[in-house]
Design a protein around this motif. Structure first.
Motif, PDB file in Angstrom:
ATOM      1  N   LYS A  74       0.820  -1.223   0.000  1.00 36.09           N
ATOM      2  CA  LYS A  74       0.000   0.000   0.000  1.00 36.09           C
ATOM      3  C   LYS A  74       0.848   1.264   0.000  1.00 36.09           C
ATOM      4  N   SER A  75       2.080   1.158   0.469  1.00 39.05           N
ATOM      5  CA  SER A  75       2.961   2.330   0.499  1.00 39.05           C
ATOM      6  C   SER A  75       3.638   2.594  -0.837  1.00 39.05           C
ATOM      7  N   SER A  76       3.299   1.789  -1.877  1.00 39.28           N
ATOM      8  CA  SER A  76       3.903   1.913  -3.213  1.00 39.28           C
ATOM      9  C   SER A  76       5.423   1.928  -3.142  1.00 39.28           C
ATOM     10  N   PRO A  77       6.038   0.850  -2.630  1.00 37.64           N
ATOM     11  CA  PRO A  77       7.499   0.814  -2.479  1.00 37.64           C
ATOM     12  C   PRO A  77       8.210   0.717  -3.820  1.00 37.64           C
ATOM     13  N   CYS A  78       9.522   0.963  -3.800  1.00 37.33           N
ATOM     14  CA  CYS A  78      10.323   0.909  -5.023  1.00 37.33           C
ATOM     15  C   CYS A  78      10.541  -0.542  -5.435  1.00 37.33           C
ATOM     16  N   ILE A  79      11.020  -0.728  -6.657  1.00 38.61           N
ATOM     17  CA  ILE A  79      11.194  -2.070  -7.208  1.00 38.61           C
ATOM     18  C   ILE A  79      12.213  -2.878  -6.416  1.00 38.61           C
ATOM     19  N   LEU A  80      13.250  -2.218  -5.889  1.00 34.26           N
ATOM     20  CA  LEU A  80      14.296  -2.946  -5.172  1.00 34.26           C
ATOM     21  C   LEU A  80      13.776  -3.492  -3.844  1.00 34.26           C
ATOM     22  N   SER A  81      13.036  -2.691  -3.088  1.00 33.46           N
ATOM     23  CA  SER A  81      12.503  -3.169  -1.809  1.00 33.46           C
ATOM     24  C   SER A  81      11.405  -4.211  -2.024  1.00 33.46           C
ATOM     25  N   ARG A  82      10.623  -4.085  -3.097  1.00 36.93           N
ATOM     26  CA  ARG A  82       9.607  -5.106  -3.407  1.00 36.93           C
ATOM     27  C   ARG A  82      10.278  -6.443  -3.728  1.00 36.93           C
ATOM     28  N   GLY A 137      -9.530   0.305  -7.968  1.00 42.22           N
ATOM     29  CA  GLY A 137     -10.070   1.232  -8.960  1.00 42.22           C
ATOM     30  C   GLY A 137     -10.116   2.664  -8.453  1.00 42.22           C
ATOM     31  N   PHE A 138     -10.397   2.842  -7.146  1.00 45.19           N
ATOM     32  CA  PHE A 138     -10.369   4.191  -6.561  1.00 45.19           C
ATOM     33  C   PHE A 138      -8.936   4.715  -6.507  1.00 45.19           C
ATOM     34  N   GLU A 139      -8.010   3.860  -6.083  1.00 45.28           N
ATOM     35  CA  GLU A 139      -6.614   4.284  -5.965  1.00 45.28           C
ATOM     36  C   GLU A 139      -6.036   4.688  -7.311  1.00 45.28           C
TER      37      GLU A 139
END
Length: 691
Positions: free
Chosen positions: A331-339, A472-474
């Motif tokens: 939900k915090s939209s993390p970066c690709i490296l941390s994901r 869809g809202f996000e």
């Protein structure tokens, strides 16, 4: 070349040219900004694929083919004495390092290596650099690129817009081992540290902080995410805290580095943005804007904080807790490296036999009698049925965990596909439950096995459905006039079914605990034992879901009131069909067995005003009903220990309650044209504004 120019000029001179600018301005004068004109010969596809000529963001040739200055390679720059290889000042080293970090961050945000990191000419031939500090830094950058590329590739949660692994012919694996590379950085670091002790200097200390950060960052990636034996969480946090200390030093000294003195070129000497354009594929080059140095350091600080959160996954053993952790982290939209790091850390700590984790997950969720009874566990056929079902569950749950590592837009697409897998699991769970129920009745167990596996699968299915609609809202996919049937579906069905599934699991767990106490106390005393009232395991979750259900009900009633008063802008019927939009929004739910999908005709019947007991139904009645929902949601949320999310939801409930109360009293009834929906507090639940 001269002949070509004269030929072109003569053609322009004698050609029949017509200036269409006045006609064009006259034709588009009635169009507002953002509007498109549709024509049979120029449709939406043509508009989307057209390139806006001379716009730097759309036409990359505007920046790379101006021909204002000559583009020189590393060898040519050295030969012409433009690029020096030694004798750097500390300000120059700081500027080169910070600019390279900014390029690295731009690469991690989805741009190509050729247009980001490798615009640094010093990285083209690092062994020719005479300065020891800069040479060690450039070689370490190669090693860092290699480690990051491997991590992201093994994490398998990146898309083309997230990360570009293409190397464009650059060899990312220098002939230096990881340990030797860390040793080289440590030697430079110690040398700089000795210099700061003998002659304290702010600039030397700034270079020291950058070299130490790079060394620790490499250690974090290598030791925490690549080795089979992961270090304990305390060691990971120690490294990350040291990393953050160095980043704060870099942040405070980022202004010390040299900057470009040329107003037409923002890059410092040694950085050539167009050096690799010949390596790019023969398509329109993507416009690349390199991050600023301040933005890059902030990006690294946020990444280090996220890594501290990621390392906590080592403490989680339950599948349900792991799923909650993945969903909350996403939900915090993390970066690709941390994901990618989260995926790798959890997969390394994952046991080889996933069936055992799934079995424990079902036990902890609903405590099925069939998994506790020795009579059924010793039955080979029953054991075979359960093992087969859990084996079939393995792939969908692994896909669900991996799905949470993708970016938010891709998650929504993948949620629709994973629902298909859970549909087949629902059917199998029902058959297994029916067989185990008959077996438990014949075995005279203390409790019959009733729909336990089905409830477990239903719980996860409903969570996926809710995630799909809320996404869809996000992503801002819904128009305002669509909100009412999205919130209606959540209010009437999904949250209600989810609360029912959790309540059922809650009852099973409490009942099992009471039976265990009964067996424990059996024969110890002739007096009837006194049982304390058991705490409900899912009580907090149920209260939270009831609050969200009431909030959705409040939005649904409020939006119906706005529609009734004509306060919402509706699309023209000639170009719109609500049925088509409705079926499109809920298309992924059509094949599910439970809950059964609601077709459009049923939706229209269930939302008709005839269903309300009060006649006639007016907007005031709907606003008052919405007030009650938000008031109920507020009371439920106040009974939960508050955190940041609960506090924001409470603010939304209080504000919307006041707004609907004012509307019910006739406030701005004639002057209000269209309400506004502010999603700044929450991505899924807005504050209704009528000013």
């Amino acid at each position: 070349m001269e002949n070509e120019c004269s030929h072109s000029c003569s053609w322009k001179l004698f050609g029949n040219w017509i200036d269409i600018t006045p006609k064009f301005q006259e034709a588009v004068k009635d169009l507002k900004l953002g509007q498109l004109l549709h024509d049979d010969l120029f449709g939406l596809f043509d508009a989307m694929t057209a390139i806006e000529m001379m716009d730097p963001k759309m036409d990359a040739g505007m920046l790379c083919n101006r021909g204002i200055r000559k583009i020189v390679s590393f060898d040519q720059a050295v030969q012409d004495n433009i690029l020096k290889l030694e004798g750097f000042s500390y300000k120059e080293i700081i500027g080169i390092i910070d600019s390279t970090f900014a390029c690295l961050v731009s690469w991690l945000e989805g741009h190509s290596l050729a247009q980001t990191v490798f615009i640094n000419l010093y990285l083209h031939k690092p062994y020719m650099i005479g300065d020891r500090t800069l040479k060690a830094f450039c070689l370490a950058m190669y090693k860092l690129l290699e480690v990051i590329k491997d991590l992201v590739h093994n994490g398998m949660v990146y898309e083309e817009e997230d990360f570009q692994p293409m190397q464009y012919g650059y060899h990312l694996n220098p002939d230096i081992s990881e340990q030797r590379m860390i040793g080289m950085l440590r030697e430079v670091e110690e040398d700089l540290h000795r210099k700061t002790r003998s002659q304290p200097n702010h600039e030397i200390h700034a270079v020291f902080g950058r070299i130490k950060f790079l060394r620790i960052f490499l250690q974090v990636l290598i030791s925490c995410f690549r080795k089979e034996d992961q270090p304990p969480i305390s060691e990971s946090h120690r490294l990350l805290n040291s990393c953050l200390d160095m980043l704060y030093i870099i942040q405070n000294t980022v202004g010390l580095g040299i900057k470009s003195e040329d107003p037409e070129n923002e890059y410092i000497l040694g950085f050539e943005p167009s050096i690799n354009h010949r390596l790019l594929p023969p398509t329109f080059p993507r416009y690349t804007k390199i991050k600023s140095r301040h933005e890059a350091i902030t990006y690294f600080i946020e990444m280090a904080e996220r890594f501290k959160i990621v390392s906590k996954i080592q403490l989680i053993t339950s599948l349900h807790q792991a799923l909650d952790f993945f969903i909350d982290f996403s939900k915090s939209s993390p970066c690709i490296l941390s994901r990618s790091a989260l995926q790798l850390m959890y997969s390394r700590s994952f046991p080889a036999n996933l069936k055992d984790i799934l079995r424990e997950s079902v036990k902890s969720f609903i405590c099925p009698p069939a998994l506790l009874s020795k009579t059924l566990l010793n039955n080979p056929e029953a054991k075979h049925y359960v093992d087969t079902f859990l084996s079939h569950c393995s792939r969908p749950f692994i896909n669900f965990l991996q799905l949470c590592g993708h970016n938010r837009a891709r998650q929504r697409d993948k949620l629709a596909h994973i629902l298909e897998e859970f549909t087949s699991l629902q059917d199998e769970a029902e058959r297994v439950d029916a067989y185990l129920h008959n077996l438990s009745v014949n075995s005279s167990l203390s409790r019959p096995h009733i729909a336990c596996f089905g409830t477990w699968i239903l719980y996860h299915t409903l969570r996926i459905m809710i995630m799909y609609l809320l996404a869809g809202f996000e992503l801002e996919l819904y128009s305002v006039h669509e909100f009412y049937y999205i919130y209606w579906y959540l209010y009437e069905f999904l949250y209600g079914w989810l609360i029912s599934a959790l309540s059922r699991a809650d009852s099973f767990l409490v009942e099992n605990e009471l039976l265990n106490e009964l067996h424990k106390n059996k024969g110890t005393s002739k007096k009837k034992p006194k049982y304390k009232k058991k705490a409900r395991p899912y009580n907090k979750d149920i209260i939270y879901l009831q609050a969200l259900q009431n909030m959705c009900g409040g939005y649904y009633k409020a939006l119906m009131g706005f529609r009734l008063e004509g306060k919402l802008t509706m699309p023209h019927p000639r170009f719109d069909s609500e049925q088509i939009r409705y079926e499109h929004r809920f298309a992924p739910f059509q094949n599910l067995l439970t809950p059964p999908p609601v077709v459009y005709s049923e939706f229209r019947e269930m939302t008709s005003f005839e269903r309300f007991q009060q006649q006639p139904v007016d907007s005031v009645f709907l606003y008052i009903a919405g007030c009650k929902h938000f008031h109920q949601a507020r009371q439920l949320l106040e009974s939960i220990i508050p955190d940041n999310e609960i506090t924001d939801l409470l603010t939304i409930c209080k504000t919307n309650f006041i707004v609907l109360k004012l509307l019910a009293g006739g406030h701005k009834k004639d002057s209000l044209k269209q309400p506004e929906f502010d999603f700044s507090r929450s991505k899924y639940f807005s504050i209704i504004k009528i000013s």
